[in-house]
Design a protein around this motif. Structure first.
Motif, PDB file in Angstrom:
ATOM      1  N   SER A  21      11.564   1.173  11.604  1.00  0.00           N
ATOM      2  CA  SER A  21      10.101   1.099  11.579  1.00  0.00           C
ATOM      3  C   SER A  21       9.658  -0.337  11.794  1.00  0.00           C
ATOM      4  CB  SER A  21       9.571   1.582  10.234  1.00  0.00           C
ATOM      5  OG  SER A  21      10.016   0.728   9.200  1.00  0.00           O
ATOM      6  N   ASP A  24       5.440  -2.803   7.347  1.00  0.00           N
ATOM      7  CA  ASP A  24       4.211  -2.226   6.791  1.00  0.00           C
ATOM      8  C   ASP A  24       3.971  -0.767   7.141  1.00  0.00           C
ATOM      9  OD1 ASP A  24       3.374  -4.152   5.146  1.00  0.00           O
ATOM     10  OD2 ASP A  24       1.949  -5.075   6.537  1.00  0.00           O
ATOM     11  N   THR A  29       8.202   2.392   0.759  1.00  0.00           N
ATOM     12  CA  THR A  29       7.566   3.482   0.023  1.00  0.00           C
ATOM     13  C   THR A  29       8.312   4.793   0.273  1.00  0.00           C
ATOM     14  OG1 THR A  29       5.499   2.321   0.488  1.00  0.00           O
ATOM     15  CG2 THR A  29       5.309   4.532  -0.443  1.00  0.00           C
ATOM     16  N   HIS A  93      10.641  -7.277   8.679  1.00  0.00           N
ATOM     17  CA  HIS A  93       9.789  -8.455   8.449  1.00  0.00           C
ATOM     18  C   HIS A  93      10.443  -9.697   9.068  1.00  0.00           C
ATOM     19  CE1 HIS A  93       6.961  -6.586   5.537  1.00  0.00           C
ATOM     20  NE2 HIS A  93       7.941  -5.748   5.472  1.00  0.00           N
ATOM     21  N   LYS A 144       1.040   7.851   6.556  1.00  0.00           N
ATOM     22  CA  LYS A 144      -0.316   7.387   6.218  1.00  0.00           C
ATOM     23  C   LYS A 144      -1.395   8.306   6.776  1.00  0.00           C
ATOM     24  CE  LYS A 144       1.143   2.550   5.997  1.00  0.00           C
ATOM     25  NZ  LYS A 144       0.761   1.153   6.071  1.00  0.00           N
ATOM     26  N   ASP A 146      -3.230  10.070   5.150  1.00  0.00           N
ATOM     27  CA  ASP A 146      -4.374  10.035   4.223  1.00  0.00           C
ATOM     28  C   ASP A 146      -5.391   8.981   4.636  1.00  0.00           C
ATOM     29  OD1 ASP A 146      -2.264   8.163   3.598  1.00  0.00           O
ATOM     30  OD2 ASP A 146      -3.471   7.576   1.861  1.00  0.00           O
ATOM     31  N   ARG A 147      -5.022   8.198   5.645  1.00  0.00           N
ATOM     32  CA  ARG A 147      -5.936   7.158   6.115  1.00  0.00           C
ATOM     33  C   ARG A 147      -6.426   7.515   7.522  1.00  0.00           C
ATOM     34  NH1 ARG A 147      -3.611   1.656   3.987  1.00  0.00           N
ATOM     35  NH2 ARG A 147      -3.058   1.285   6.153  1.00  0.00           N
ATOM     36  N   ALA A 269       3.704   8.921   2.658  1.00  0.00           N
ATOM     37  CA  ALA A 269       4.765   8.508   1.727  1.00  0.00           C
ATOM     38  C   ALA A 269       4.169   8.046   0.402  1.00  0.00           C
ATOM     39  CB  ALA A 269       5.599   7.392   2.349  1.00  0.00           C
ATOM     40  N   LEU A 270       3.058   7.319   0.486  1.00  0.00           N
ATOM     41  CA  LEU A 270       2.457   6.773  -0.731  1.00  0.00           C
ATOM     42  C   LEU A 270       2.051   7.898  -1.687  1.00  0.00           C
ATOM     43  CD1 LEU A 270       1.482   4.168  -2.143  1.00  0.00           C
ATOM     44  CD2 LEU A 270      -0.738   4.559  -1.088  1.00  0.00           C
TER      45      LEU A 270
END
Ligand code: G4P
Length: 546
Positions: A21, A24, A29, A93, A144, A146-147, A269-270
């Protein structure tokens, strides 16, 4: 002698994979949630040192403390649904390095995690290329939801256009962001309804609801909430799935296993949503430990003679002991602590008694391991190198681990002239360990080496270790190259590249390599010299010295 039946059973229940990935996207998570399912809940915090905990949880290298990041690839082992899972962490990162790529040589499948709002990002793309090179099966988790996200069909299109891989959605989202209601599992025809919470406790979760297919008239009632809104979302979902029926790819496990088709899952995932369904389906579809080529024969995981390969070396994991851990993937047979094995490159016998396993920063003795498992060997002799094979029984030597194109280059700008020999020794050893790659001009020996690294932090690690372990202060001067290409050329004078913005060098194995300053220059060279192959990895050189 291991029983063939037990070996087959152990192989069949193992899954070894990595998550690829971009920073971020939610890898930490997701990893934590997977571990929670694996019952390794107490380990969840050890996945990656995060923000405030960083300085205390990670002390493998001093530089980690200074920078508050985790450099080392950790291996997490957990069980779920009768399967034994090895999850290999791929550092990202700023700690992105050649190790990140090498990890992918030790796995049998990859999970590609994508941020639904961002789509395919650069680091994912690079890692995907390595997976593709190995023909690894890739499973995509779009995170994500949910966003506010991009349209799912748009994301699928991007996978095809940017990565060139066809996809087959296993689940499909109902809305997104504030309107995210859950997912529809196309395989089981079930609705999984979304709850905004991060608990892993299955008892708190809404049970999946079986429906009579995507047209189910009770859809709105089952989903609940604002009827008009849900009806509208249902319509959008039906239209999208209709389109997929016509233009999309049907599920085909053969293609999935060849890495030609990626199954897609949606979730968060969160909120621990869609993760368990993903894990179950993934374990069901992903392959057990696969065979590997060695001396032109295929060694099967179920072959009873023990064998395996080193893919990563980590020095100074414990600064108190200055030790070196060589990470080894078992490829066939059974490993037992204290067993005898042969080192293929050195033709030397070893008693393998210093085997360890890691949980975050903790290490414990590893008594036995099976194909797909990762063993850490404490190596005081420095004789285990990346790509080396250990075996018992008939001699085999695996093809090894390729070297990948560095993206950062530097020369040694200054060092203590009296310690030149010491510096050379340090650079040689650290290049054997895979910390950096060394290049030089053809015919000029290695007095003025050009150093290459996949991630910029590798140079900091190098400077630190040369100072700490070899007692030489050196300064690096960055060069403006961005890529190396190993070249296979017939009839083209590679010196020509020295007259352009690029330069012609040779690597450690005397293989010709060209350094480029821009991606554009690579395309230019490819067009100008259609007969020359510009390779992103070093061709593998047979390692045993004859
Ligand atoms: P990484 O390891 O891939 O770098 O990602 P990481 O898991 O650290 O997640 C990056 C950020 O994205 C974190 O927020 C995390 O909480 C958030 N995140 C992960 N999955 C989801 C998801 O499904 N939905 C939403 N809305 N966010 C998600 P952060 O604020 O940067 O960090 P933190 O303070 O929460 O740890």
């Amino acid at each position: 002698m291991v029983s063939a039946k037990e070996l087959q059973e152990q192989v069949a229940r193992r899954r070894t994979f990595a998550i690829i990935s971009h920073p971020d996207a939610g890898k930490t998570t997701l990893t934590e949630k997977l571990l929670l399912y694996g019952g390794a809940i107490h380990l969840a915090g050890a996945v990656k040192a995060k923000s405030s905990q960083r300085n205390t949880t990670s002390d493998w290298m001093e530089i980690e403390r200074q920078r508050g990041i985790s450099i080392s690839t950790s291996v997490l082992q957990f069980e779920y649904g009768g399967k034994k899972i090895n999850l290999l962490d791929t550092p990202g990162h700023k700690d992105f390095s050649e190790d990140t790529y090498r990890t992918l040589v030790a796995v049998d499948a990859a999970v590609m995690l994508i941020d639904a709002a961002k789509g395919v990002e650069p680091q994912t793309r690079k890692l995907f290329e390595v997976c593709r090179m190995r023909g690894l099966p890739i499973f995509t988790f779009i995170n994500k939801m949910d966003r506010p996200s991009r349209e799912p069909l748009d994301l699928i299109d991007e996978l095809e256009n940017v990565l060139g891989i066809r996809s087959t959605p296993v689940s499909w989202p109902i809305g997104m962001g504030e309107q995210f209601k859950g997912i529809y599992d196309r395989r089981t025809e079930e609705l999984l309804l979304f709850q905004r919470d991060g608990t892993a406790n299955a008892k708190n979760r809404l049970a999946p609801v079986k429906i009579s297919g995507v047209e189910d008239p009770n859809f709105a009632d089952i989903v609940g909430g604002d009827v008009d809104e849900v009806k509208q979302l249902h319509k959008v979902m039906k239209d999208e799935l209709d389109l997929l029926e016509i233009a999309g790819d049907p599920f085909d496990i053969e293609k999935v296993l060849k890495g030609q088709l990626t199954p897609i899952f949606f979730g968060s995932a969160l909120n621990n949503f869609g993760v368990e369904r993903f894990l179950e389906t993934f374990l069901d579809m992903a392959p057990p430990p696969q065979g590997r080529d060695a001396n032109d024969i295929e060694v099967l995981a179920t072959d009873t003679d023990f064998s395996g390969m080193f893919f990563k070396i980590q020095a100074n994991m414990d600064p108190q002991h200055r030790d070196r851990v060589s990470f080894f993937r078992v490829c066939s047979g059974k490993f037992t602590r204290g067993m005898d094995a042969k080192h293929a490159r050195l033709d030397k016998d070893y008693k393998l008694s210093k085997s360890v396993q890691f949980f975050g920063q903790e290490r414990v003795a590893m008594e036995e391991a099976w194909p797909g498992d990762i063993v850490g060997f404490l190596d005081t002799t420095g004789e285990f190198r990346i790509g080396d094979t250990l075996y018992a029984g008939k001699k085999i030597e695996f093809q090894g681990v390729p070297r990948f194109s560095p993206e950062h280059f530097a020369t040694v700008a200054s060092s203590d002239p009296l310690k030149r020999k010491q510096l050379k020794k340090g650079l040689d050893q650290l290049s054997e360990e895979g910390v950096i790659q060394i290049f030089h001009r053809p015919g000029q020996g290695d007095s003025q080496p050009i150093l290459g690294a996949v991630g910029a932090l590798q140079f900091e690690v190098l400077e630190h270790r040369i100072r700490d372990e070899y007692r030489v202060d050196m300064k690096l001067e960055k060069l403006g190259f961005v890529k190396a290409r190993w070249v296979v050329s017939e009839g083209v004078d590679l010196d020509e590249f020295n007259r352009t913005d690029s330069i012609y060098l040779v690597d450690r194995d005397n293989l010709p390599v060209i350094l480029f300053r821009t991606d554009w220059a690579i395309s230019w060279a490819e067009q100008k010299y259609p007969k020359v192959q510009f390779l992103t990895t070093a061709p593998l050189v047979r390692k045993t010295k004859k």
